[in-house]
Design an enzyme around this catalytic site. Structure first.
Site, PDB file in Angstrom:
ATOM      1  N   SER A 717      32.908   2.102 -18.184  1.00  0.00           N
ATOM      2  CA  SER A 717      33.178   0.820 -17.554  1.00  0.00           C
ATOM      3  C   SER A 717      31.946   0.379 -16.793  1.00  0.00           C
ATOM      4  O   SER A 717      31.146   1.212 -16.344  1.00  0.00           O
ATOM      5  CB  SER A 717      34.386   0.907 -16.608  1.00  0.00           C
ATOM      6  OG  SER A 717      34.151   1.850 -15.594  1.00  0.00           O
ATOM      7  N   PHE A 720      31.051  -5.893 -15.751  1.00  0.00           N
ATOM      8  CA  PHE A 720      31.796  -7.005 -16.306  1.00  0.00           C
ATOM      9  C   PHE A 720      33.012  -6.581 -17.115  1.00  0.00           C
ATOM     10  O   PHE A 720      33.742  -7.432 -17.591  1.00  0.00           O
ATOM     11  CB  PHE A 720      30.890  -7.852 -17.194  1.00  0.00           C
ATOM     12  CG  PHE A 720      29.662  -8.356 -16.476  1.00  0.00           C
ATOM     13  CD1 PHE A 720      29.774  -9.312 -15.489  1.00  0.00           C
ATOM     14  CD2 PHE A 720      28.407  -7.863 -16.770  1.00  0.00           C
ATOM     15  CE1 PHE A 720      28.674  -9.766 -14.817  1.00  0.00           C
ATOM     16  CE2 PHE A 720      27.296  -8.318 -16.115  1.00  0.00           C
ATOM     17  CZ  PHE A 720      27.424  -9.279 -15.121  1.00  0.00           C
ATOM     18  N   ASN A 834      20.807  -7.262 -17.264  1.00  0.00           N
ATOM     19  CA  ASN A 834      21.224  -5.878 -16.974  1.00  0.00           C
ATOM     20  C   ASN A 834      20.518  -4.908 -17.912  1.00  0.00           C
ATOM     21  O   ASN A 834      21.128  -3.991 -18.451  1.00  0.00           O
ATOM     22  CB  ASN A 834      22.746  -5.750 -17.104  1.00  0.00           C
ATOM     23  CG  ASN A 834      23.263  -4.455 -16.501  1.00  0.00           C
ATOM     24  OD1 ASN A 834      22.544  -3.768 -15.763  1.00  0.00           O
ATOM     25  ND2 ASN A 834      24.486  -4.096 -16.794  1.00  0.00           N
ATOM     26  N   LEU A 835      19.210  -5.116 -18.106  1.00  0.00           N
ATOM     27  CA  LEU A 835      18.467  -4.224 -18.992  1.00  0.00           C
ATOM     28  C   LEU A 835      18.204  -2.900 -18.284  1.00  0.00           C
ATOM     29  O   LEU A 835      17.686  -2.865 -17.177  1.00  0.00           O
ATOM     30  CB  LEU A 835      17.143  -4.881 -19.404  1.00  0.00           C
ATOM     31  CG  LEU A 835      16.239  -4.032 -20.310  1.00  0.00           C
ATOM     32  CD1 LEU A 835      16.953  -3.703 -21.618  1.00  0.00           C
ATOM     33  CD2 LEU A 835      14.928  -4.748 -20.574  1.00  0.00           C
ATOM     34  N   ARG A 838      20.450   2.855 -19.980  1.00  0.00           N
ATOM     35  CA  ARG A 838      21.841   3.110 -20.336  1.00  0.00           C
ATOM     36  C   ARG A 838      22.414   2.010 -21.225  1.00  0.00           C
ATOM     37  O   ARG A 838      23.424   2.211 -21.890  1.00  0.00           O
ATOM     38  CB  ARG A 838      22.686   3.235 -19.058  1.00  0.00           C
ATOM     39  CG  ARG A 838      22.711   1.961 -18.239  1.00  0.00           C
ATOM     40  CD  ARG A 838      23.529   2.096 -16.970  1.00  0.00           C
ATOM     41  NE  ARG A 838      23.412   0.903 -16.159  1.00  0.00           N
ATOM     42  CZ  ARG A 838      22.444   0.669 -15.301  1.00  0.00           C
ATOM     43  NH1 ARG A 838      21.533   1.599 -15.101  1.00  0.00           N
ATOM     44  NH2 ARG A 838      22.397  -0.461 -14.607  1.00  0.00           N
ATOM     45  N   ASN A 839      21.777   0.832 -21.215  1.00  0.00           N
ATOM     46  CA  ASN A 839      22.222  -0.274 -22.050  1.00  0.00           C
ATOM     47  C   ASN A 839      21.376  -0.421 -23.304  1.00  0.00           C
ATOM     48  O   ASN A 839      21.343  -1.490 -23.905  1.00  0.00           O
ATOM     49  CB  ASN A 839      22.203  -1.572 -21.245  1.00  0.00           C
ATOM     50  CG  ASN A 839      23.298  -1.618 -20.215  1.00  0.00           C
ATOM     51  OD1 ASN A 839      24.360  -1.019 -20.411  1.00  0.00           O
ATOM     52  ND2 ASN A 839      23.088  -2.280 -19.106  1.00  0.00           N
TER      53      ASN A 839
END
Length: 1342
Positions: A717, A720, A834-835, A838-839
């Site tokens: 999670s 957003f 949100n770079l 983990r993304n």
């Protein structure tokens, strides 16, 4: 009203169960339990019946038809074939009840305690409307209950029915009277038994016409026409599959006495084991799984568990299991946030049978003695015993008043845990004070106080607490957590004999006796300390496990002089008390126990060992032979050897044919699934434009229906929403495509995602090799974004787990791919926001894709604001303008890109580890940045530093970053140096594999979904290379020398942007040929290196950072309004020009040597052309980092790897270090800082000081040095250093261990111009901005 509510609930159950298929595709609907109660008028009653029973076949409950008008069309009841409860028909006016297909009324519930059919008062005294016929022509079985048909003035032919042929129970009461008198006779073909006057209304007899050999129903008068014993309501043949209805259960069309049991007997293990073919009783049907709104209780589907059981989830199956005492029950506590301030007589009954208190428990004097102000009487002390069931308190326990006659707190004898999630007053989780009559605590079961302090004071008679070893109870450090004072002195307690029992250990006790010990000296039994267990004598016999006495199995024979058992199971007995079945002691041998192939029968031999009966014994035996079988003797049919051989051959042929057919079918389905999966993954949809004036856009994403998506488990999670692993089942297809489903919800509740917006279409139209493509979206109350499932997971977890197998080539290639993906997003106007590592997901070990982009823009503007109270805001990855002003641009993504690259180069270290998030903005304002990773040369690090410039217009673009990392990826060992650790005498082992074969198989095949994901590699034209080559290190990486490291690890720290002597130190060590590299910059405070596993924990705001919001709001209020400089202004273009002006032209795009995935291979440039380092974004010079200005107005970035330039000669080299005015790292000294003006300073060469004991072979250079011809031995152009009078930045000396300083070098010291003030880091201080940006020489202050 109660009846109306019941109807609504049953209507809801009907809507859930409607359309489900059980047994032979029977439509099941719920019944009612209203009796003669009705709600509304006749029309309302009719509508209720229609909603409940339209197209219904099996009524799970009672069929109640009450108060229905004369013009009601009840033809929808004609499909009902079975009613499990009773049939009630009362106070109606319709003429005919159309139930022509009703065959069985089971009578599991009976009306008035004894009737399965109850028909009464179906007429209207004011009109001629009345019930005239019950068309139950197929009714042949009432399994339980009788019949009551009375006072129906117009109802005919009821007295002609042979009810004994229908009712199974011979003792059931049958009442048929006071019905219609003037009735026509039955048709002659009915022989006096009919439901109406027509020839089609004859009663079907299935019992009274049968031959005497038949035990139940029959389908003819002959002896061979008997129905199977499990048939109900008649049959069409003798088999159990020929029944019209089943007496007990219907198992896939066959009537059986019981459904397949959940446990079957295993002959090999002599144990009952789970039956893979088990089914559950759902009404009269055996189902493989209960409906989703039911739970499994043993072998049945029930709506709720009985009171002594609780619902648990086992392997996705909801089951009822015994509670083993009281079932868990959570109750609300008292105190802050609760409705009650203390336990008192008004709320004490609410704690009955509570096992967990959600919150706190407060015992105050107003609760025990009563509160006259609120009219609350005094509390009965005996009611405090309700707390004996409490096992856990999540908050604190506060006892400030206690009944005088109770001398301990034994009502909490079962309390095991005090959570301390909320604390009392000054942080207390256990507070006991001013209880004058309490002599002992009595918390005999308390094992843990998770958090908070302990306060025990002013209890004048309290003893025993002196002996407690609180460290065994408290979790975490115990210093300053105990505040125990003003109780009874220890010497007085000892004098009165109030000491611990001798059986207690040194841990102390909670009170007197062996049952109050914190731990036992010898053994314990049921929480009471004992000297020994009943090993050799005593009842029951016991064994010990971890100093706890446990009873042996009841089937163990007590032994004398030796141990009876060594465990709790029936297979651990030394000798059995009755019989032994295999290794297990049993009370009797298996007799009819269900096995995998039928019932199991065994007999005991002379040694009481259970032996199997002959295979043809069906009712047990007394020996192993056929003649020892009990019951009827079976006649054996002899078989010749030829018959047996032919049977075996035929069986083998059939098996081979079935296997071949199965294989061909499986292969065909696999090929079809591959083709279908490729078709669905590649094909997009053309969605109509929102504005009719626009053209239709080719959108690669689809609009899914909720029925096409199935969530399997939660992967994580974030800010957003929540990410689920799931499958996409295209409508009309049988394939299951593995996908990731991100569920986005608007927490404010102001936005609905019912409509498809332009931004959703924009996200769906993106397609690039290095971004995770959106397969589709599912609008609704919450938006579901569907992407392809990548089983390798995130890049952050990958670099942490495989850091020993990652080489510089792979790290730089990943940097290229991330930059290309972000450049593609920039071209399409998509800001990521949100770079982070983990993304970024791994499609393969050599290809990464950027994920989680464009999500923030789906939410309303208020939800996109930076909220420091949000638990998962990535502060440590955000640019300063995003933190302070909520401004998100492509250049703020560049900042995040720099942090992401830093994560890769530190193998997943956490940025700014050890810092509170409230300190990060201030730290960045002061000019400090993340430290140089240990594997990075200054070239790579300077690229990161440029990404972290204060002025967003000075930061490089993603196109420049992609070009820069592409250049560096052509010669990886030149820019990244990875040294492998190996001890003396240990030969370096083979390079570890990055992934196991199992993980590689998961990339190609998802066994859970039966899909071959190797199709993805085929679509992307990926080269089939082994993982070893993908993760291998370049030659020479292991043997490159490494420099000394700082005592404070910089990999998890930060670096001040104003370290003036960093470049000088590095130059000196590099030029002098020393094997010791320059010390890395360190932070002001030592920070432990750490990494956390989830997105919510890696540098995100937590609840303890509330003060940061106040700081930011104050900073915003003081900040001046400034218009950010546009990207197109003169300063920006001049800097871009200096960065992008090539010296040697690059190869054309078509000749660029990299694959489709951006994976650049080393040593691929042309042999005859020197590689240019000035045509791409180069590392920023130290003077640029430190905020100084260059002499040349047109060049604002200094390249670290300089070429020979035709420029005016440098000033003569000074003769000593003092003349240079440099400041070097002060080894072992304290950290200091200075801040000067922003004047520009010329570049001076650094004197080369040879170091004793060094050899040319030990030298390692980060930069490509070329001869400059400036001075003796000077083949290196020194970076710009300013004299003390010209410096405009801070200088910092880093700690370094002894032995790292060359003894013969003397360092010059610079005096700081002025000390750093608090306003230097504020956004409204112009000096701060001018000292950290890179303006032109003629820039004007504002």
């Amino acid at each position: 009203m109660r009846a109306n509510d019941a109807l609504q609930v049953l209507g809801l159950l009907f809507s859930l169960a409607r359309g489900s298929e059980v047994g032979n595709s029977q439509a099941v609907c719920p019944g009612t339990l209203n009796g003669l109660s009705v709600t509304g008028d006749a029309e309302n009653q009719y509508q209720t019946l229609y909603k409940l029973y339209e197209r219904c076949e099996v009524v799970m409950g009672n069929l109640e038809i009450v108060l229905t008008g004369h013009n009601a069309d009840l033809s929808f009841l004609q499909w009902i074939r079975e009613v499990t409860g009773y049939v009630l028909v009362a106070m109606n006016e319709f003429s005919t009840l159309p139930l022509p297909n009703l065959r069985v009324v089971r009578g599991t519930q009976v009306y008035d305690g004894k009737f399965a059919i109850f028909v009464m008062l179906n007429y209207n005294t004011n009109s001629s409307h009345a019930l005239r016929q019950l068309r139950l022509t197929q009714l042949t079985e009432i399994l339980s209950g009788g019949v009551y048909i009375e006072k129906n003035d117009k109802l005919c032919h009821m007295d002609t029915i042979d009810w004994r042929d229908i009712v199974r129970d011979r003792d059931a009461e049958i009442v048929v009277k006071d019905n219609g008198r003037s009735c026509p006779p039955c048709h002659e073909v009915c022989k006096g038994r009919c439901w109406g006057p027509g020839s089609e209304d004859c009663q079907t007899l299935t019992k009274t016409i049968c031959a005497p050999q038949c035990n139940g129903h029959c389908f003819g008068p002959n002896p061979n026409q008997c129905c199977h014993d499990e048939c109900a309501g008649g049959c069409s043949g003798p088999q159990d599959t020929d029944c019209f209805a089943c007496r007990h259960f219907n198992d896939s069309g066959a009537c059986v006495p019981r459904c397949p049991q959940p446990l079957v007997y295993n002959k090999l293990t002599f144990q009952l084991e789970p039956n893979p073919h088990t089914k559950y009783q759902y009404g009269g049907v055996c189902v493989a799984s209960c409906p989703h709104n039911f739970v499994v209780d043993q072998t049945s589907c029930v709506r709720a568990c009985p009171p002594d059981k609780m619902e648990v989830d086992k392997n996705g199956l909801k089951m009822c299991e015994p509670c083993g005492g009281l079932c868990p029950k959570a109750c609300e506590g008292t105190g802050s946030g609760s409705r009650f301030q203390t336990v008192d007589s008004s709320n004490i009954d609410g704690f009955v049978n509570c096992t967990k208190i959600l919150g706190n428990l407060d015992f105050l004097i107003t609760g025990l003695n009563g509160d006259p102000w609120h009219k609350i009487p005094a509390l009965d002390p005996e009611k405090l015993n309700v707390f004996r069931t409490v096992r856990e308190i999540t908050g604190y326990l506060n006892i400030q008043s206690w009944p005088p006659h109770m001398h301990n707190f034994s009502v909490f004898s079962n309390l095991t845990t005090i959570g301390g999630r909320s604390l009392y007053n000054r942080g207390f989780s256990l507070l006991i004070m001013k209880n004058l009559n309490v002599t002992s605590l009595g918390f005999r079961s308390l094992k843990e106080i998770s958090a908070g302090r302990i306060y025990i004071s002013a209890n004048r008679q309290l003893c025993y607490h002196h002996s407690l070893n609180w460290t065994k109870v408290l979790r975490g450090p115990t210093e300053e957590r105990l505040d125990i004072k003003h109780n009874r002195p220890r010497r007085d307690c000892v004098a009165e004999g109030k000491v611990c029992d001798p059986l207690c250990s040194s841990g102390g006790c909670w009170g007197p006796g062996p049952g109050q010990c914190l731990s036992c000296r010898n053994y314990s039994r049921g929480g009471v300390c004992v000297t020994h267990c009943n090993f050799l004598n005593g009842e029951p016999r016991e064994f010990a496990h971890e100093a706890e006495c446990f009873s042996c199995h009841p089937e163990c024979q007590p032994m004398e002089g030796t141990a009876t058992c060594n465990g709790s199971g029936s297979d651990t007995c030394a000798q059995c008390a009755h019989f032994r079945d295999g290794p297990h002691c049993v009370s009797s041998c298996p007799h009819g126990v269900l096995g995998a192939k039928g019932p199991i029968y065994k007999y005991p031999d002379v040694q009481n060992e259970c032996r199997p009966c002959h295979e043809n014994c069906t009712q047990g035996c007394k020996g192993p032979e056929l003649q020892d079988c009990l019951g009827q003797t079976l006649v054996l049919i002899g078989k010749t050897h030829l018959t047996m051989a032919l049977t075996v051959i035929a069986g083998l042929v059939v098996i081979f044919m079935m296997l071949g057919g199965t294989f061909l079918y499986w292969r065909g389905r696999r090929i079809q699934n591959k083709r279908a999966m490729r078709r669905y993954l590649e094909r997009g949809e053309s969605i109509e434009p929102l504005d009719p004036s626009e053209k239709a856009n080719k959108v690669l994403a689809r609009i899914f229906k909720e029925t096409e998506l199935r969530k399997l488990k939660v992967l994580g999670s974030g800010v957003f929403g929540t990410v689920h692993k799931g499958v996409w089942i295209p409508e009309g297809e049988s394939i299951k495509i593995p996908v990731c489903i991100k569920v986005i919800e608007d927490k404010s509740g102001r936005q609905s995602f019912q409509a498809v917006t332009d931004h959703m279409l924009a996200i769906g139209s993106l397609d690039h090799a290095h971004i995770v493509r959106l397969l589709g979206l599912c609008p609704g109350s919450s938006l579901q974004l569907v992407t392809q499932y990548l089983p390798l997971g995130s890049l952050l977890d990958h670099v942490r787990q495989h850091r020993g197998a990652l080489g510089p080539q792979l790290l730089l290639n990943w940097g290229v791919q991330i930059a290309k993906g972000m450049y593609y997003l920039e071209e399409h106007g998509m800001v990521h926001r949100n770079l982070a590592a983990r993304n970024v997901l791994l499609k393969s070990p050599s290809q990464v894709q950027v994920a989680d982009f464009g999500v923030a823009d789906l939410l309303p503007p208020d939800d996109k604001q930076l909220l420091y109270s949000e638990a998962k805001t990535p502060i440590k990855w955000m640019a300063l303008e995003s933190i302070h002003f909520g401004k998100y641009t492509h250049q703020s993504d560049v900042w995040s890109y720099g942090v992401t690259v830093w994560e890769l180069m530190t193998f997943g270290a956490e940025p700014y580890a050890g810092l509170r998030l409230a300190e990060v903005p201030d730290l960045l304002e002061k000019g400090e940045r993340l430290a140089q990773p240990q594997i990075c040369t200054i070239d790579v690090y300077m690229v990161m530093v440029k990404c972290w410039m204060i002025d967003e217009n000075i930061r490089p673009t993603f196109k420049e970053l992609a070009n820069e990392f592409t250049r560096m990826a052509r010669d990886p060992p030149r820019y990244l140096v990875i040294k492998r650790e190996s001890g003396p005498g240990i030969a370096p082992g083979p390079e570890p594999h990055g992934l196991t074969n199992k993980k590689l198989e998961e990339v190609e095949l998802e066994p859970e979904l039966d899909l071959d994901l190797d199709l993805e590699a085929e679509e992307d034209n990926l080269a089939t290379t082994t993982l070893g080559s993908a993760l291998s290190l370049p030659v020479g990486t292991l043997n490159r020398p490494r420099g000394s490291q700082s005592l404070l690890s910089p990999s998890s720290g930060y670096m001040p942007m104003n370290q003036g002597n960093l470049g000088e130190s590095c130059q000196e060590s590099a030029v002098s040929g020393s094997s010791e590299r320059c010390p890395r910059p360190v932070s002001l405070h030592p920070m432990p290196r750490g990494c956390l596993a989830s997105e919510s924990s890696e540098g995100h705001v937590t609840g303890s950072e509330a003060e940061l919001q106040e700081k930011v709001s104050m900073c915003r209020s003081r900040s001046r309004s400034r218009s950010p400089r546009p990207r197109g202004d003169s300063a920006y273009h001049s800097q871009r020009h200096s960065l992008l002006t090539p010296v040697t032209p690059l190869s054309p795009p078509g000749l660029e040597e990299e694959d489709v995935n951006g994976y650049v291979m080393p040593d691929t440039h042309l042999k005859g052309t020197p590689s240019s380092r000035e045509g791409t974004l180069s590392s920023v010079g130290l003077s640029s980092v430190l905020g100084t200005e260059e002499e040349d107005e047109d060049e604002e970035y200094e390249y670290m790897n300089r070429r020979r330039r035709h420029s005016p000669p440098h000033p003569p080299r000074p003769s000593s270090l003092e003349e240079l005015g440099y400041e070097y790292m002060d080894v072992g000294s304290d950290l200091s800082a200075s801040l000067g003006s922003t004047q520009s300073c010329p570049l001076h060469p650094v004197p080369i000081m040879p170091t004793a004991g060094t050899t040319p072979d030990e030298d390692y250079e980060y930069m490509n040095r070329q001869r400059d011809g400036g001075g003796p031995g000077g083949d290196y152009a020194a970076m710009g250093a300013c004299p003390a009078s010209e410096q405009g930045y801070e200088e910092m000396r880093a700690f370094q261990g002894p032995g790292h300083q060359a003894p013969h070098v003397h360092y010059a010291r610079l005096k700081t111009l002025r000390s750093l003030e608090a306003t230097d880091s504020a956004f409204d201080n112009p000096d701060y901005w001018h000292s950290r940006l890179f303006p032109k020489a003629n820039a004007q202050r504002t």
